[in-house]
Enzyme design. Structure first.
Site, PDB file in Angstrom:
ATOM      1  N   HIS A  82      74.638   5.610  76.845  1.00 36.37           N
ATOM      2  CA  HIS A  82      74.554   4.530  75.868  1.00 36.37           C
ATOM      3  C   HIS A  82      73.958   3.455  76.287  1.00 36.37           C
ATOM      4  O   HIS A  82      73.925   2.826  77.233  1.00 36.37           O
ATOM      5  CB  HIS A  82      76.173   3.990  75.660  1.00 36.37           C
ATOM      6  CG  HIS A  82      76.454   3.393  74.310  1.00 36.37           C
ATOM      7  ND1 HIS A  82      76.707   3.811  73.041  1.00 36.37           N
ATOM      8  CD2 HIS A  82      76.363   1.830  74.125  1.00 36.37           C
ATOM      9  CE1 HIS A  82      76.991   2.876  72.006  1.00 36.37           C
ATOM     10  NE2 HIS A  82      76.535   1.861  72.796  1.00 36.37           N
ATOM     11  N   ASP A 161      86.700  -1.791  66.478  1.00 36.46           N
ATOM     12  CA  ASP A 161      85.294  -2.472  66.710  1.00 36.46           C
ATOM     13  C   ASP A 161      84.386  -2.506  65.484  1.00 36.46           C
ATOM     14  O   ASP A 161      83.637  -3.219  65.447  1.00 36.46           O
ATOM     15  CB  ASP A 161      84.658  -1.276  67.685  1.00 36.46           C
ATOM     16  CG  ASP A 161      83.142  -1.612  67.900  1.00 36.46           C
ATOM     17  OD1 ASP A 161      83.004  -2.921  68.586  1.00 36.46           O
ATOM     18  OD2 ASP A 161      82.283  -0.871  67.602  1.00 36.46           O
ATOM     19  N   ARG A 168      81.010 -10.023  64.263  1.00 42.56           N
ATOM     20  CA  ARG A 168      80.334 -10.742  65.269  1.00 42.56           C
ATOM     21  C   ARG A 168      78.906 -11.120  64.875  1.00 42.56           C
ATOM     22  O   ARG A 168      78.233 -11.919  65.419  1.00 42.56           O
ATOM     23  CB  ARG A 168      80.330  -9.992  66.543  1.00 42.56           C
ATOM     24  CG  ARG A 168      81.779 -10.001  67.350  1.00 42.56           C
ATOM     25  CD  ARG A 168      81.748  -8.860  68.476  1.00 42.56           C
ATOM     26  NE  ARG A 168      80.770  -8.923  69.242  1.00 42.56           N
ATOM     27  CZ  ARG A 168      79.989  -8.060  69.968  1.00 42.56           C
ATOM     28  NH1 ARG A 168      80.580  -6.643  69.858  1.00 42.56           N
ATOM     29  NH2 ARG A 168      78.993  -8.070  71.014  1.00 42.56           N
ATOM     30  N   SER A 183      83.313  -3.504  72.989  1.00 39.55           N
ATOM     31  CA  SER A 183      82.757  -2.972  71.770  1.00 39.55           C
ATOM     32  C   SER A 183      82.057  -1.624  72.194  1.00 39.55           C
ATOM     33  O   SER A 183      82.603  -0.420  71.830  1.00 39.55           O
ATOM     34  CB  SER A 183      81.741  -3.621  71.223  1.00 39.55           C
ATOM     35  OG  SER A 183      80.840  -2.916  70.361  1.00 39.55           O
ATOM     36  N   LYS A 187      84.549   2.192  72.209  1.00 41.78           N
ATOM     37  CA  LYS A 187      84.064   3.142  71.355  1.00 41.78           C
ATOM     38  C   LYS A 187      83.818   4.487  72.328  1.00 41.78           C
ATOM     39  O   LYS A 187      84.196   5.871  71.975  1.00 41.78           O
ATOM     40  CB  LYS A 187      82.831   3.138  70.684  1.00 41.78           C
ATOM     41  CG  LYS A 187      82.835   2.033  69.451  1.00 41.78           C
ATOM     42  CD  LYS A 187      81.415   2.167  68.995  1.00 41.78           C
ATOM     43  CE  LYS A 187      80.434   1.290  69.610  1.00 41.78           C
ATOM     44  NZ  LYS A 187      80.141   0.036  68.993  1.00 41.78           N
TER      45      LYS A 187
HETATM   46  N1  URA Z   1      76.152  -2.047  71.353  1.00 32.51           N
HETATM   47  C1  URA Z   1      77.598  -1.996  70.687  1.00 32.51           C
HETATM   48  O1  URA Z   1      78.005  -0.806  70.225  1.00 32.51           O
HETATM   49  N2  URA Z   1      78.359  -3.048  70.913  1.00 32.51           N
HETATM   50  C2  URA Z   1      77.747  -4.334  71.337  1.00 32.51           C
HETATM   51  O2  URA Z   1      78.465  -5.273  71.196  1.00 32.51           O
HETATM   52  C3  URA Z   1      76.345  -4.387  71.734  1.00 32.51           C
HETATM   53  C4  URA Z   1      75.741  -3.246  71.736  1.00 32.51           C
END
Ligand code: URA
Length: 433
Positions: A82, A161, A168, A183, A187
């Site tokens: 990620h 989220d 946000r 966040s 996930k």
């Molecule tokens: N990617 C995400 O999933 N969340 C964030 O806050 C920043 C990048």
């Protein structure tokens, strides 16, 4: 418990208890806490921060706000990667098929663009017919058959989220460490992977601008992932310049395809090889050097490209475009941006380049807006390159010529040309294990 008291406590700089954080997440997901109180809470966190215990509690509350995915039906070890988000960051399109072609499963859930950054799901949807909303059953079927599938975040996974991400984005609270950690890791921990490699971006195009901030971000995410039983590793990679030469959805898919054929830009190829090697290493496929050799072979012998083609086909896309990228629909208009003076490109504001691409139509201004998949930018010159006044430094693509003026202005103001050749910046700054 009252949300008012929780906001006030954080506003005044105190640490919140697990119960208070849980109360906020539960109430917000159920719609009992309104957006204006959630927004005030986010801003209080933005200014006062959160300690590790609070950040962990927020992450676990986000993880537990919806369903957990069960990947037990997937044979073999599962690894995910990620990125914290960047400009021209199409690494998932390259590393996921490489790793899958070498026998490690990648069941990947990706996001759409956020702020000035692009998203893997938007990029994949530029492939004609490609479906990113597979049912859980079909998703796992594709992973078992091809080794890799990439889908969008389901509505039931980490719904806290989903709501907070959108809030946000419009309240200037994206670039905040505990909010980014909760966040991303909320996930990731709701999915059922064995290993996670984090690509933590640093520089002017990242949400964490300095190496110090990015390293702290990486350490906190690795720590929280480990405490939840995952094998974790993070790399701090450069986002002070865009990755590769193409910015924009189909342009980035084309660059990813070229990279899988061994013809990619040097910087992008290097970052992909290192990320893929670390994913294989974490999955126990061998030493880092052995994994790097395997990755280079998978590019050379064409198996990684074939895996991408197979994934596209299995996800209902037209795989002909993978083997012949000329088939991608093209933007109707292009515009050459020229250097206004001679010298070296000493610095670029990468976030500005991302914004210029959005102005061309490659991203959304509102959640509902549709994307122009062929819009974007091809860089002809990058940081460190010598230019003469009048040289073409980039080509902009759009389907509406009226978009060129504002995008060009943004691009030019984000490109600093000066007399001194800048010092080389590393592509990889740190590895956090
Ligand atoms: N990617 C995400 O999933 N969340 C964030 O806050 C920043 C990048």
């Amino acid at each position: 418990m009252r949300m008012y008291d929780i906001i006030k406590k954080k506003r005044d700089g105190a640490s919140l208890t697990e119960g208070e954080i849980q109360f906020f997440i539960d109430g917000y997901v159920k719609g009992e806490i309104p957006d204006y109180q959630a927004a005030a809470f986010l801003m209080a966190v933005y200014y006062k921060g959160m300690d590790l215990d609070e950040t962990r509690a927020l992450t676990f509350a986000v993880r537990d706000s919806g369903v957990k995915l069960d990947f037990s039906g997937v044979d073999g070890i599962r690894v995910d990667k990620h990125s914290t988000g960047g400009v021209g960051d199409k690494t998932s399109l390259v590393v996921a098929p490489i790793v899958a072609s070498l026998g490690v499963k990648v069941a990947k859930m990706s996001g759409r663009g956020l702020g000035h950054t692009g998203g893997t799901i938007d990029k994949l949807e530029s492939i004609p017919g490609f479906k990113t909303d597979l049912s859980e059953e079909e998703f796992l079927k594709v992973v078992n058959k091809v080794g890799v599938a990439i889908v969008g975040q389901s509505h039931e996974l980490a719904p806290a989220d989903k709501k907070l991400y959108a809030l946000r984005d419009v309240t200037a609270t994206v670039d905040c460490l505990p909010l980014i950690v909760s966040s991303i890791m909320g996930k990731k921990l709701a999915a059922d992977d064995d290993c996670i490699v984090l690509d933590v971006k640093t520089g002017s195009g990242a949400f964490a601008k300095t190496v110090e901030e990015s390293t702290t971000l990486a350490k906190v995410m690795v720590d929280i992932g480990k405490s939840a039983g995952k094998k974790m590793l993070a790399l701090i990679t450069d986002m002070d310049r865009p990755l590769g030469l193409n910015i924009g959805n189909s342009l980035e898919v084309i660059e990813a395809i070229e990279t899988l054929k061994g013809n990619g830009p040097e910087d992008f190829t290097k970052v992909c090889v290192i990320l893929a090697s670390n994913m294989l290493y974490l999955a126990g496929k061998g030493s880092l050097t052995e994994c790097e050799d395997m990755v280079n072979d998978a590019i050379k012998n064409g198996t990684a490209l074939k895996t991408l083609g197979d994934m596209v086909e299995a996800q209902h896309g037209d795989s002909a475009v993978i083997y012949n990228p000329d088939l991608f629909p093209k933007a109707q208009f292009s515009y050459e941006v020229k250097a206004e003076k001679s010298g070296y490109i000493t610095r670029v504001n990468t976030e500005g380049y991302g914004t210029a691409s959005l102005l061309l139509g490659a991203g959304r201004n509102t959640k509902e807006e549709s994307i122009d998949y062929s819009a974007g930018i091809t860089l002809i010159k990058k940081t460190g390159d010598k230019v003469q006044a009048g040289d073409v430094i980039a080509i902009l693509y759009a389907n509406d010529q009226a978009r060129f003026a504002s995008a060009t202005a943004k691009f030019i103001s984000s490109t600093i040309i000066d007399d001194e050749k800048p010092a080389e910046r590393p592509l990889i700054f740190e590895r956090v294990e």
